[in-house]
Design a protein around this motif. Sequence first.
Motif, PDB file in Angstrom:
ATOM      1  N   GLU A  28      10.229   6.863  -1.699  1.00 14.19           N
ATOM      2  CA  GLU A  28      10.489   6.259  -0.394  1.00 14.19           C
ATOM      3  C   GLU A  28       9.355   5.324   0.024  1.00 14.19           C
ATOM      4  OE1 GLU A  28      10.816   7.746   4.211  1.00 14.19           O
ATOM      5  OE2 GLU A  28      11.358   9.137   2.624  1.00 14.19           O
ATOM      6  N   HIS A  29       8.127   5.696  -0.285  1.00 12.34           N
ATOM      7  CA  HIS A  29       6.958   4.895   0.083  1.00 12.34           C
ATOM      8  C   HIS A  29       7.022   3.502  -0.547  1.00 12.34           C
ATOM      9  CE1 HIS A  29       2.775   4.036   1.062  1.00 12.34           C
ATOM     10  NE2 HIS A  29       2.597   3.665  -0.195  1.00 12.34           N
TER      11      HIS A  29
ATOM     12  N   LYS B  85       0.765   1.572  -7.507  1.00  9.57           N
ATOM     13  CA  LYS B  85      -0.226   0.491  -7.404  1.00  9.57           C
ATOM     14  C   LYS B  85       0.270  -0.771  -8.100  1.00  9.57           C
ATOM     15  CE  LYS B  85      -4.308   3.295  -6.747  1.00  9.57           C
ATOM     16  NZ  LYS B  85      -5.587   3.733  -7.264  1.00  9.57           N
ATOM     17  N   ILE B  86       0.969  -0.600  -9.208  1.00  9.81           N
ATOM     18  CA  ILE B  86       1.522  -1.761  -9.907  1.00  9.81           C
ATOM     19  C   ILE B  86       2.588  -2.416  -9.043  1.00  9.81           C
ATOM     20  CG2 ILE B  86       2.896  -2.496 -11.896  1.00  9.81           C
ATOM     21  CD1 ILE B  86       1.481  -0.216 -13.474  1.00  9.81           C
ATOM     22  N   LEU B  87       3.463  -1.617  -8.464  1.00 14.36           N
ATOM     23  CA  LEU B  87       4.564  -2.142  -7.667  1.00 14.36           C
ATOM     24  C   LEU B  87       4.115  -2.631  -6.292  1.00 14.36           C
ATOM     25  CD1 LEU B  87       7.334   0.455  -8.485  1.00 14.36           C
ATOM     26  CD2 LEU B  87       7.154  -1.882  -9.322  1.00 14.36           C
ATOM     27  N   ALA B  88       2.906  -2.296  -5.885  1.00  9.21           N
ATOM     28  CA  ALA B  88       2.425  -2.675  -4.561  1.00  9.21           C
ATOM     29  C   ALA B  88       2.013  -4.147  -4.486  1.00  9.21           C
ATOM     30  CB  ALA B  88       1.243  -1.796  -4.151  1.00  9.21           C
ATOM     31  N   GLY B  89       1.953  -4.819  -5.619  1.00  4.99           N
ATOM     32  CA  GLY B  89       1.571  -6.228  -5.611  1.00  4.99           C
ATOM     33  C   GLY B  89       2.550  -7.056  -4.808  1.00  4.99           C
TER      34      GLY B  89
ATOM     35  N   MET C  80       3.233   8.379   7.460  1.00  6.95           N
ATOM     36  CA  MET C  80       3.821   7.599   6.373  1.00  6.95           C
ATOM     37  C   MET C  80       3.856   8.468   5.116  1.00  6.95           C
ATOM     38  SD  MET C  80       2.692   3.878   4.972  1.00  6.95           S
ATOM     39  CE  MET C  80       4.100   2.833   5.047  1.00  6.95           C
ATOM     40  N   SER C  81       4.880   8.273   4.305  1.00 11.14           N
ATOM     41  CA  SER C  81       5.039   9.066   3.092  1.00 11.14           C
ATOM     42  C   SER C  81       4.028   8.648   2.028  1.00 11.14           C
ATOM     43  CB  SER C  81       6.459   8.901   2.562  1.00 11.14           C
ATOM     44  OG  SER C  81       6.695   7.552   2.239  1.00 11.14           O
ATOM     45  N   GLN C  82       3.850   9.500   1.057  1.00 10.93           N
ATOM     46  CA  GLN C  82       2.957   9.229  -0.065  1.00 10.93           C
ATOM     47  C   GLN C  82       3.771   8.825  -1.290  1.00 10.93           C
ATOM     48  OE1 GLN C  82      -0.463   9.392  -0.164  1.00 10.93           O
ATOM     49  NE2 GLN C  82      -0.383   9.680   2.046  1.00 10.93           N
ATOM     50  N   CYS C  83       3.182   8.017  -2.133  1.00 11.45           N
ATOM     51  CA  CYS C  83       3.820   7.592  -3.377  1.00 11.45           C
ATOM     52  C   CYS C  83       3.921   8.782  -4.327  1.00 11.45           C
ATOM     53  CB  CYS C  83       3.004   6.459  -4.014  1.00 11.45           C
ATOM     54  SG  CYS C  83       3.721   5.846  -5.546  1.00 11.45           S
TER      55      CYS C  83
ATOM     56  N   GLN D 284       8.390  -2.390  -0.731  1.00  8.54           N
ATOM     57  CA  GLN D 284       9.125  -3.482  -1.355  1.00  8.54           C
ATOM     58  C   GLN D 284      10.027  -4.166  -0.321  1.00  8.54           C
ATOM     59  OE1 GLN D 284      12.428  -2.678  -3.995  1.00  8.54           O
ATOM     60  NE2 GLN D 284      11.704  -4.252  -5.407  1.00  8.54           N
ATOM     61  N   ARG D 285      10.679  -3.380   0.511  1.00  5.48           N
ATOM     62  CA  ARG D 285      11.543  -3.938   1.553  1.00  5.48           C
ATOM     63  C   ARG D 285      10.734  -4.801   2.519  1.00  5.48           C
ATOM     64  NH1 ARG D 285      13.561   0.654   4.154  1.00  5.48           N
ATOM     65  NH2 ARG D 285      14.053   1.298   2.048  1.00  5.48           N
ATOM     66  N   LEU D 286       9.557  -4.319   2.907  1.00  5.25           N
ATOM     67  CA  LEU D 286       8.679  -5.087   3.791  1.00  5.25           C
ATOM     68  C   LEU D 286       8.281  -6.415   3.149  1.00  5.25           C
ATOM     69  CD1 LEU D 286       6.788  -5.419   6.270  1.00  5.25           C
ATOM     70  CD2 LEU D 286       5.063  -4.206   4.922  1.00  5.25           C
ATOM     71  N   HIS D 287       7.876  -6.367   1.891  1.00 10.35           N
ATOM     72  CA  HIS D 287       7.442  -7.581   1.194  1.00 10.35           C
ATOM     73  C   HIS D 287       8.584  -8.575   1.059  1.00 10.35           C
ATOM     74  CE1 HIS D 287       3.967  -5.195  -0.848  1.00 10.35           C
ATOM     75  NE2 HIS D 287       3.793  -5.361   0.440  1.00 10.35           N
ATOM     76  N   ARG D 288       9.778  -8.099   0.748  1.00 10.26           N
ATOM     77  CA  ARG D 288      10.927  -8.997   0.621  1.00 10.26           C
ATOM     78  C   ARG D 288      11.284  -9.616   1.968  1.00 10.26           C
ATOM     79  NH1 ARG D 288       9.116  -8.979  -3.588  1.00 10.26           N
ATOM     80  NH2 ARG D 288       9.943  -7.969  -5.422  1.00 10.26           N
ATOM     81  N   THR D 289      11.178  -8.844   3.044  1.00 13.33           N
ATOM     82  CA  THR D 289      11.459  -9.367   4.382  1.00 13.33           C
ATOM     83  C   THR D 289      10.475 -10.474   4.733  1.00 13.33           C
ATOM     84  OG1 THR D 289      12.344  -7.238   5.092  1.00 13.33           O
ATOM     85  CG2 THR D 289      11.652  -8.754   6.826  1.00 13.33           C
TER      86      THR D 289
END
Length: 71
Positions: free
Chosen positions: A39-40, A11-15, A1-4, A45-50
């Motif tokens: 990309e990470h 970390k802010i956007l990972a909520g 998996m890619s790194q941020c 974000q795509r996973l959370h929206r799904t």
Amino acid sequence: MSQCVDPIVGKILAGWRYDISGLAPEMAGDYEEHLAACEHCRGRQRLHRTIDISLIALLRSRRQCFYWPSA
């Protein structure tokens, strides 16, 4: 998996429920740039929206089953 590319912003956007639509335009622009470049975080974000959309669809279908008017 890619790194941020920027772990602090990541970390802010990972909520789970983080939504940038209510932020000041300057801050929202910074986060949108990060999502475009990272990309990470874009994948997370795509996973959370799904998951969000799937839960909404599931709850709506369940509501129809329980509250369907009887004939």
